[in-house]
Every structure is written in structure tokens, then in C-alpha cells.
Scaffold this active site. Structure first.
Site, short mmCIF file in Angstrom:
data_model
loop_
_atom_site.label_atom_id
_atom_site.label_comp_id
_atom_site.label_asym_id
_atom_site.label_seq_id
_atom_site.Cartn_x
_atom_site.Cartn_y
_atom_site.Cartn_z
N HIS A 156 -15.50 14.85 -11.47
CA HIS A 156 -15.34 14.57 -12.83
C HIS A 156 -15.58 14.91 -13.51
O HIS A 156 -15.00 15.39 -14.73
CB HIS A 156 -14.95 13.05 -13.00
CG HIS A 156 -14.59 12.25 -11.06
ND1 HIS A 156 -13.34 11.58 -11.44
CD2 HIS A 156 -14.84 12.02 -10.46
CE1 HIS A 156 -12.80 11.56 -10.17
NE2 HIS A 156 -14.25 11.52 -9.82
N THR A 168 -8.31 14.48 -11.34
CA THR A 168 -9.76 16.19 -10.99
C THR A 168 -9.80 15.49 -9.47
O THR A 168 -10.68 17.04 -9.30
CB THR A 168 -10.93 15.43 -11.46
OG1 THR A 168 -11.48 14.05 -11.10
CG2 THR A 168 -11.19 15.00 -12.65
N ASP A 189 -10.31 9.99 -17.40
CA ASP A 189 -9.88 9.99 -16.04
C ASP A 189 -8.84 9.02 -15.43
O ASP A 189 -9.13 7.49 -15.53
CB ASP A 189 -11.19 9.95 -15.79
CG ASP A 189 -12.03 10.44 -14.34
OD1 ASP A 189 -11.24 10.45 -13.26
OD2 ASP A 189 -11.72 11.42 -14.04
#
Length: 191
Positions: free
Chosen positions: A16, A147, A125
Site C-alpha cells: 500500500h 491499491t 487507503d
């Protein structure tokens, strides 16, 4: 032609952090008005080899408009929990004040001059939804980044469809059945 600052909050894992760093490099290369700060959380159990790779990648960034901010380690994380979801939830709740403080210090450091950047957005994220509370406090829009690869996204979408639209309990699937679903999802993504 106002300057804008983005804050990236990647999940604290190499899969990530690296995409966040690469995306930051691509974005600042496209627009000279943009600068990005990436908040790196120290995750318990983060492998030393991963740390050294991330460090070398950070060192290779030659763009002045990208800053990497390493946050203090979370305290009081429930290490005795055998439930990984509970462990991660505990980690995020304990690191949240560090994230909030970093964004606050960061925004307060902007000079009040007309050409100084303003906080334009926070990029979170997908595995860090708990930080949406912080974004709301600063009154800026946020974006969620996924991601993982397209095949995994297709699998997650398919599992959500099975659960929501077909009322199937995906927890009842065996590992072998999930692997089979993943292969099907990957093939349909390739085609």
C-alpha cells in the site's frame, strides 16, 4: 492558480505504501501547483526488509513537493487478541490521534501568504476507513484508493454481490472455493 496540498494515508504495508509513493510522484509530475505529504504509520510486525525497501524508495524521491511523515508508533494496541480484525481496529484507534495531530500541525504550518498551499484533499487507503472522521474535522473532500490488483477488486465485488444480492454467507466458503472464485475473477478481468 492556487497551490494545493494532498495528504495520503496508506495502510501500513509495503503493498500500500509503494503504490502511494508512486501515485504521489506521478501526480506532482503532472501539476506544479500540487504538493503531497504521505503519512507513514509504523505497524507492529512490519518486516525489516520491507522497511528497508520503503526507506530506499523514499530516499529515491527527488521531488521537493513530496514529503514523507513518519508517525509515532501506536501505543496500547491489544497484542493479545488472536482476531486480526480486532488487532487492526485497535491499532487504528490508537494511531488516530497521531494522524489527526500530523494533519493539524501540517495545516497550521501553511503560511498565510497568497501563494502558500491549502489543504485540498486527503487520500485514504481503502483499508483505513476509520480516518474519515479526521477528514470531516478538516472540512476537505477525501478520496479512497484501492491499491490491489483488478482481479482482487473483481473478487471483492463478486463476494459482495453474493452476500448482498444472493443472500449467501461468504463466511461459509472454504479456502478452496474462494481460490476458485479468485481464479474466475482474475480470468474475467483479463478478458
Amino acid at each position: 492558480m492556487k497551490k494545493g496540498e494532498l495528504v495520503f494515508i496508506p495502510f501500513p504495508d509495503i503493498g500500500h505504501i509503494v503504490p502511494a509513493l508512486e501515485m504521489a510522484k506521478n501526480l506532482v509530475a503532472r501539476d506544479q501547483r500540487l504538493s503531497i505529504s504521505i503519512l507513514i504509520m509504523k505497524f507492529l510486525g512490519f518486516q525489516p526488509t520491507s522497511q528497508s525497501y520503503v526507506q530506499s524508495l523514499i530516499a529515491s524521491i527527488s521531488v521537493e513537493r513530496i514529503k514523507v511523515i513518519k508517525l509515532s508508533e501506536a501505543q496500547n494496541v491489544e497484542l493479545t487478541s488472536s482476531d486480526p480484525i480486532q488487532f487492526i481496529a485497535s491499532f487504528f484507534e490508537n494511531i488516530k490521534p497521531h494522524v489527526r495531530n500530523a494533519v493539524k500541525i501540517f495545516t497550521e504550518s501553511f503560511p498565510s501568504q497568497p501563494d502558500s498551499p491549502t489543504l485540498a484533499s486527503i487520500v485514504i487507503d481503502m483499508f483505513c476507513p476509520t480516518f474519515v472522521d479526521i477528514v470531516d474535522e478538516f472540512g476537505v473532500p477525501y478520496y479512497t484508493v484501492f491499491t490491489c490488483g483488478a482481479g482482487f477488486l473483481k473478487l471483492i465485488s463478486h463476494l459482495g454481490n453474493l452476500s448482498t444480492n444472493q443472500n449467501k454467507d461468504i463466511a461459509e466458503y472454504s479456502v478452496r472455493e474462494l481460490e476458485s472464485l479468485a481464479e474466475v475473477a482474475e480470468q474475467s478481468t483479463i478478458e
